[in-house]
Enzyme design. Sequence first.
Site, short mmCIF file in Angstrom:
data_model
loop_
_atom_site.label_atom_id
_atom_site.label_comp_id
_atom_site.label_asym_id
_atom_site.label_seq_id
_atom_site.Cartn_x
_atom_site.Cartn_y
_atom_site.Cartn_z
N HIS A 158 0.84 -1.20 0.00
CA HIS A 158 0.00 0.00 0.00
C HIS A 158 0.87 1.25 0.00
CE1 HIS A 158 -2.82 -3.13 1.31
NE2 HIS A 158 -3.70 -2.40 0.66
N HIS B 176 -4.77 -5.59 -6.42
CA HIS B 176 -4.69 -6.78 -5.59
C HIS B 176 -6.07 -7.19 -5.09
CE1 HIS B 176 -4.18 -3.40 -2.74
NE2 HIS B 176 -4.81 -4.18 -1.87
N GLU C 175 -8.16 -2.22 -5.59
CA GLU C 175 -8.57 -3.57 -5.19
C GLU C 175 -9.72 -4.13 -6.02
OE1 GLU C 175 -7.41 -3.31 -0.48
OE2 GLU C 175 -9.49 -2.93 -1.01
N GLU D 167 -10.18 -8.75 14.23
CA GLU D 167 -10.49 -7.35 14.47
C GLU D 167 -11.57 -7.14 15.53
OE1 GLU D 167 -11.14 -4.87 11.05
OE2 GLU D 167 -9.69 -5.97 9.85
N HIS E 207 -7.63 -8.86 3.38
CA HIS E 207 -7.06 -9.49 2.19
C HIS E 207 -6.98 -10.99 2.40
CE1 HIS E 207 -5.45 -5.38 2.49
NE2 HIS E 207 -5.61 -5.36 1.18
N CYS F 101 -12.72 -5.20 6.73
CA CYS F 101 -12.11 -5.36 5.40
C CYS F 101 -10.79 -6.09 5.59
CB CYS F 101 -11.86 -4.02 4.74
SG CYS F 101 -13.36 -3.10 4.38
#
EC number: 5.3.3.2
Length: 182
Positions: free
Chosen positions: A25, A32, A116, A87, A69, A67
């Site tokens: 980032h 990605h 993304e 999280e 990955h 959110c």
Amino acid sequence: MQTEHVILLNAQGVPTGTLEKYAAHTADTLLHLAFSSWLFNAKGQLLVTRRALSKKAWPGVWTNSVCGHPQLGESNEDAVIRRCRYELGVEITPPESIYPDFRYRATDPNGIVENEVCPVFAARTTSALQINDDEVMDYQWCDLADVLHGIDATPWAFSPWMVMQAANSEARKLLSAFAQHN
């Protein structure tokens, strides 16, 4: 938690390699794979979270629940489950696809770019939250209609991906239906 990576994609969405998440980032972020999830409680309320100030991109911004990955060999759904545990400290129902072909590019005020392919999911939890302060600095359970009204009235107060997801009429319809089925 071990070091995460992002799965790099070509313009057609085909994986081309990986890169460490923090290094990925930048002002020139490569395309990605990611995911975005909207989490609801038993009352049908949406969990809106405020990103921790330590986040590299969009620190302190209000956004949808979670959110992240997916990692190599991990399904998007399993990634949603993993990030909800990490999280928020919660177990969730199997994530349901809401907006499978969402893709966006946005630049935060510090010049960090998100670029993304980011399928959107919805899920439910009945667990009590155990917030990870490294990820989330604040949160609120809200009626979806109020959140959508807030996004429409003050889009600058929310993450760009949340605003773009809410702007899609089909995603909005599916989220509303999901919230109503308690």
